[in-house]
Scaffold this motif. Structure first.
Motif, PDB file in Angstrom:
ATOM      1  N   UNK A   1       0.814  -1.211   0.000  1.00 37.79           N
ATOM      2  CA  UNK A   1       0.000   0.000   0.000  1.00 37.79           C
ATOM      3  C   UNK A   1       0.851   1.265   0.000  1.00 37.79           C
ATOM      4  N   UNK A   2       1.965   1.214   0.709  1.00 34.62           N
ATOM      5  CA  UNK A   2       2.806   2.396   0.810  1.00 34.62           C
ATOM      6  C   UNK A   2       3.681   2.606  -0.410  1.00 34.62           C
ATOM      7  N   UNK A   3       4.277   3.792  -0.497  1.00 29.44           N
ATOM      8  CA  UNK A   3       5.193   4.118  -1.589  1.00 29.44           C
ATOM      9  C   UNK A   3       6.624   3.975  -1.067  1.00 29.44           C
ATOM     10  N   UNK A   4       7.297   2.887  -1.423  1.00 35.61           N
ATOM     11  CA  UNK A   4       8.614   2.577  -0.886  1.00 35.61           C
ATOM     12  C   UNK A   4       9.650   2.531  -2.007  1.00 35.61           C
ATOM     13  N   UNK A   5      10.857   2.976  -1.688  1.00 34.95           N
ATOM     14  CA  UNK A   5      11.906   2.962  -2.708  1.00 34.95           C
ATOM     15  C   UNK A   5      12.308   1.540  -3.077  1.00 34.95           C
ATOM     16  N   UNK A   6      12.046   0.579  -2.173  1.00 33.35           N
ATOM     17  CA  UNK A   6      12.434  -0.806  -2.468  1.00 33.35           C
ATOM     18  C   UNK A   6      11.578  -1.426  -3.558  1.00 33.35           C
ATOM     19  N   UNK A   7      10.314  -1.003  -3.658  1.00 38.85           N
ATOM     20  CA  UNK A   7       9.444  -1.563  -4.678  1.00 38.85           C
ATOM     21  C   UNK A   7       7.978  -1.486  -4.309  1.00 38.85           C
ATOM     22  N   UNK A   8       7.132  -2.074  -5.181  1.00 36.83           N
ATOM     23  CA  UNK A   8       5.684  -1.975  -5.026  1.00 36.83           C
ATOM     24  C   UNK A   8       5.022  -3.292  -4.647  1.00 36.83           C
ATOM     25  N   UNK A   9       5.710  -4.414  -4.854  1.00 36.93           N
ATOM     26  CA  UNK A   9       5.102  -5.723  -4.632  1.00 36.93           C
ATOM     27  C   UNK A   9       6.023  -6.576  -3.765  1.00 36.93           C
ATOM     28  N   UNK A  10       5.418  -7.552  -3.081  1.00 43.71           N
ATOM     29  CA  UNK A  10       6.212  -8.456  -2.253  1.00 43.71           C
ATOM     30  C   UNK A  10       5.833  -9.889  -2.575  1.00 43.71           C
ATOM     31  N   UNK A  11       6.836 -10.734  -2.615  1.00 39.45           N
ATOM     32  CA  UNK A  11       6.636 -12.162  -2.856  1.00 39.45           C
ATOM     33  C   UNK A  11       7.466 -12.916  -1.825  1.00 39.45           C
ATOM     34  N   UNK A  12       6.787 -13.710  -0.951  1.00 37.42           N
ATOM     35  CA  UNK A  12       7.497 -14.429   0.091  1.00 37.42           C
ATOM     36  C   UNK A  12       7.873 -15.823  -0.380  1.00 37.42           C
ATOM     37  N   UNK A  13       8.858 -16.397   0.303  1.00 32.28           N
ATOM     38  CA  UNK A  13       9.324 -17.749  -0.037  1.00 32.28           C
ATOM     39  C   UNK A  13       8.217 -18.765   0.166  1.00 32.28           C
ATOM     40  N   UNK A  14       8.230 -19.788  -0.678  1.00 34.18           N
ATOM     41  CA  UNK A  14       7.237 -20.855  -0.587  1.00 34.18           C
ATOM     42  C   UNK A  14       7.362 -21.605   0.733  1.00 34.18           C
ATOM     43  N   UNK A  15       8.594 -21.715   1.251  1.00 36.48           N
ATOM     44  CA  UNK A  15       8.825 -22.518   2.445  1.00 36.48           C
ATOM     45  C   UNK A  15       9.057 -21.675   3.694  1.00 36.48           C
ATOM     46  N   UNK A  16       9.289 -20.379   3.535  1.00 31.60           N
ATOM     47  CA  UNK A  16       9.650 -19.558   4.690  1.00 31.60           C
ATOM     48  C   UNK A  16       9.084 -18.156   4.503  1.00 31.60           C
ATOM     49  N   UNK A  17       8.107 -17.799   5.325  1.00 33.16           N
ATOM     50  CA  UNK A  17       7.501 -16.474   5.168  1.00 33.16           C
ATOM     51  C   UNK A  17       8.312 -15.378   5.844  1.00 33.16           C
ATOM     52  N   UNK A  18       9.524 -15.679   6.316  1.00 33.22           N
ATOM     53  CA  UNK A  18      10.408 -14.672   6.887  1.00 33.22           C
ATOM     54  C   UNK A  18      11.457 -14.179   5.882  1.00 33.22           C
ATOM     55  N   UNK A  19      11.362 -14.636   4.659  1.00 35.24           N
ATOM     56  CA  UNK A  19      12.267 -14.199   3.604  1.00 35.24           C
ATOM     57  C   UNK A  19      11.478 -14.025   2.320  1.00 35.24           C
ATOM     58  N   UNK A  20      11.971 -13.148   1.450  1.00 36.78           N
ATOM     59  CA  UNK A  20      11.286 -12.947   0.183  1.00 36.78           C
ATOM     60  C   UNK A  20      11.902 -11.831  -0.630  1.00 36.78           C
ATOM     61  N   UNK A  21      11.126 -11.357  -1.620  1.00 31.81           N
ATOM     62  CA  UNK A  21      11.558 -10.273  -2.498  1.00 31.81           C
ATOM     63  C   UNK A  21      10.533  -9.149  -2.492  1.00 31.81           C
ATOM     64  N   UNK A  22      11.041  -7.919  -2.551  1.00 30.86           N
ATOM     65  CA  UNK A  22      10.196  -6.776  -2.865  1.00 30.86           C
ATOM     66  C   UNK A  22      10.518  -6.390  -4.301  1.00 30.86           C
ATOM     67  N   UNK A  23       9.483  -6.337  -5.147  1.00 25.96           N
ATOM     68  CA  UNK A  23       9.665  -6.144  -6.579  1.00 25.96           C
ATOM     69  C   UNK A  23       9.351  -4.711  -6.995  1.00 25.96           C
ATOM     70  N   UNK A  24      10.147  -4.185  -7.919  1.00 30.26           N
ATOM     71  CA  UNK A  24       9.913  -2.843  -8.436  1.00 30.26           C
ATOM     72  C   UNK A  24       8.644  -2.800  -9.277  1.00 30.26           C
ATOM     73  N   UNK A  25       8.444  -3.829 -10.109  1.00 29.71           N
ATOM     74  CA  UNK A  25       7.268  -3.873 -10.977  1.00 29.71           C
ATOM     75  C   UNK A  25       6.989  -5.316 -11.353  1.00 29.71           C
TER      76      UNK A  25
END
Length: 670
Positions: free
Chosen positions: A142-166
């Motif tokens: 929802x927020x406007x972050x320099x890291x990106x607009x979307x988040x995708x968490x690991x299939x096996x671990x919800x404590x790690x993942x990626x923040x995607x620009x687009x």
């Protein structure tokens, strides 16, 4: 491309609550209401364990009250750092100096981190917490972050993942990922993880991310550089435009004795929190303070607008740091505190120094953004400056401008009122935060600051401070010159009164010191204004600081051998400064022995009423190469870096002084 499946993030670390503060990009700057940071901070340091615990406790307490709809007032202010010199506001997630005006920096809770180890903002952490339960599903932030607009968490671990620009490919790509067919995602974001310690498997993805991350780092560096340059451009005074300083750009560290070059210095000074080392190696969070020293600046920071190194809050931080370092190496000063019965004698000198900043509260029309508060018809300094030899005019103008302005009565009254209020406000705040303080209060004035304090102490019936002044150290001071022009002598507040037809200023303090560098073009002696005969005799000299054990005569003897043609400094014995000098009113009463002259009892009584030693003027020895204009200017702005100054102040505040029975002077060497 990077495969997210396959158990890459199989290791999870326990969440810690370490707190961090930024040190590179301020969120606000004092006296700049329109300042906006052009980039997010990238450099963070840890707060101490004690500070982190205090912040986490306050943070959780506030969060619980919000959940329970508790509408009672709940302060979210936490004092941090040694002696609580800094204040954290958990409403704004910022940290700033407690007792002086300074920049604010962002504070972050160490909950989620980027792969580079940078803690993420509180709002982003909150979103990641709320979204982390959904694995292998791309979710929009929802927020406007320099890291990106979307988040995708690991299939096996919800404590790690990626923040995607687009999301390249739009809905088709989203369906592709959700269908389970998409084993790979494009690397257009940043890896994130929960907890202070990064998972080991993140090391393997760093190589894949390196190109994308490097591009981001380049942009951040460009933003930071743009921010620094923009700040310098906005802060540049009218004086700065009168000439270019290319001459000085080619000289390394002309305003530093630490060996740093100008660029290194400029990039670090704005972050004076970094200089304080909030994490620190101090044995206790809040020291017992026995001596409070309030420091008043002089040159009005005009010079500091060009060279950030000349930043008063920062230089006072250096003085505080120098005192701690020197004390840690001084057996003699530790023994003094031990003899006084102080339990913390091994690590705590018991001295706190705080800056008093006043210049930005007064407009002199020396910078483009200032309007003259007296008369709008008055031109700016730029309008009356002659164009010849601009570098020299710049040099003289920057150092002497505020002294000249101070001599105009309107500005003098305004400055005295402003500084008095700043002193009283800082003292009141200190007492509020340190109600058990029952020690002494001292003043240090630099350049014009020393003249301001001298006049304030001499007119104490008009300018009433909320505290009594014990020691007053005037450093790099023009008092001698100004009082000479005013045809005013200097005398003690009590004791014998010298006979004179001239006006006499009597500073209301217990001990008065005039410290200066012999190359300083702004500094002048004051002893001849006490008695004219003192002009025949040499000033006293500050002892050199020995890293082995405080003050020692051997250091003086060794260094004295290289100062051929300069006056020999007085002997320093047993870790204390002995009185060597003062004036002489009746030549028939002088006793001469080995070129040393003992002054009369009458004169001794006058001088020892101003300073227990009978000496007021103390000079630093010049270096052999301190003979040019640059060295002269440097000598005026570097006092707070000098170990000899720090050591002398500590020694004078720590020792129990007795008035000297005899004062000895030496003839001035021509």
């Amino acid at each position: 491309m990077f495969r997210l499946r396959g158990g890459l993030f199989h290791q999870t670390r326990r969440l810690t609550t370490q707190w961090y503060y930024a040190t590179d990009i301020p969120t606000t700057k004092p006296y700049e209401p329109n300042y906006e940071p052009t980039a997010a901070p990238q450099k963070f340091e840890k707060l101490s364990e004690e500070d982190s615990i205090a912040l986490e406790t306050k943070y959780r307490s506030s969060s619980n009250k919000i959940k329970q709809n508790d509408t009672s007032k709940n302060s979210k202010i936490v004092q941090v750092g040694e002696d609580n010199l800094y204040t954290v506001d958990l409403d704004k997630f910022t940290i700033k100096p407690t007792y002086w005006h300074g920049p604010t920096y962002e504070v972050r809770r160490g909950l989620w981190f980027s792969s580079s180890g940078t803690p993420l903002t509180s709002h982003l952490c909150s979103e990641l917490e709320s979204l982390s339960g959904k694995k292998n599903e791309v979710q929009k932030l929802e927020g406007n972050y320099q890291e990106g607009k979307y988040v995708l968490f690991s299939e096996e671990d919800n404590n790690t993942g990626f923040i995607l620009k687009n999301l390249d490919g739009g809905k088709l790509f989203l369906n592709y990922l959700k269908s389970g067919l998409g084993s790979y995602i494009p690397i257009n974001g940043v890896a994130v993880y929960k907890g202070e310690k990064r998972p080991l498997d993140l090391n393997s993805i760093d190589k894949i991310l390196v190109n994308s991350v490097n591009k981001e780092k380049v942009k951040v560096k460009e933003d930071i550089k743009s921010e620094i340059n923009k700040g310098k451009e906005n802060e540049r005074s009218v004086l700065s435009n009168l000439t270019n300083w290319e001459l000085f750009d080619n000289l390394p560290s002309i305003f530093s004795t630490t060996g740093l070059d100008t660029n290194q210095t400029n990039s670090s000074i704005d972050a004076d929190l970094e200089q304080v080392h909030l994490m620190g190696d101090y044995p206790n969070q809040k020291r017992k303070i026995r001596d409070l020293v309030l420091c008043v600046h002089g040159i009005g920071q005009t010079l500091g607008m060009k060279y950030e190194y000349v930043n008063f809050a920062h230089t006072v931080n250096l003085l505080r740091s120098n005192m701690k370092n020197l004390y840690s190496k001084s057996d003699s000063l530790k023994q003094i505190n031990k003899n006084h019965g102080n339990d913390d004698w091994d690590s705590n000198p018991g001295i706190q120094v705080l800056p008093i900043t006043w210049r930005h509260s007064i407009k002199f029309k020396t910078v483009p953004t200032e309007d003259d508060i007296c008369n709008p018809e008055v031109p700016a300094l730029e309008d009356i400056t002659v164009s010849g030899i601009l570098p020299l005019r710049k040099l003289v103008g920057d150092v002497a401008l505020d002294v000249l302005l101070y001599e105009e009565k309107y500005y003098q009254d305004l400055i005295l009122d402003t500084v008095m209020n700043e002193l009283n406000n800082t003292y009141t705040l200190f007492m509020k935060k340190n109600p058990d303080f029952n020690g002494r209060v001292h003043l240090i004035g630099h350049s014009l600051g020393s003249l301001i304090l001298f006049d304030m102490l001499s007119r104490h019936r008009h300018y009433k401070l909320k505290f009594n002044v014990s020691h007053f150290f005037s450093i790099g001071s023009p008092v001698g010159l100004i009082k000479l022009v005013e045809r005013t002598k200097i005398g003690p507040k009590k004791g014998p009164k010298p006979k004179s037809t001239l006006r006499v200023n009597r500073p209301n303090c217990e001990e008065y010191y005039n410290l200066y560098h012999t190359c300083d073009p702004v500094a002048y002696r004051v002893e001849p204004l006490i008695d004219i005969s003192m002009s025949q005799y040499d000033q006293a000299y500050l002892p050199h600081w020995s890293e082995l054990d405080g003050f020692t005569s051997k250091m003086i003897e060794i260094s004295g051998n290289i100062w051929e043609g300069l006056p020999t400094p007085p002997d320093i014995q047993n870790g204390t400064t002995e009185a060597i000098g003062t004036e002489i009113s009746n030549k028939t009463d002088i006793v001469t022995k080995n070129e040393e002259i003992t002054i009369t009892e009458e004169l001794k009584d006058i001088l020892t009423s101003l300073n227990h030693s009978g000496r007021i003027d103390y000079a630093l020895k010049p270096n052999l190469l301190d003979v040019d204009v640059i060295s002269a200017l440097k000598s005026h702005v570097s006092y707070f870096e000098e170990p000899d100054i720090s050591g002398f102040v500590m020694n004078e505040l720590s020792n129990d002084h007795k008035r000297s029975d005899k004062v000895v002077v030496k003839k001035v060497t021509k």
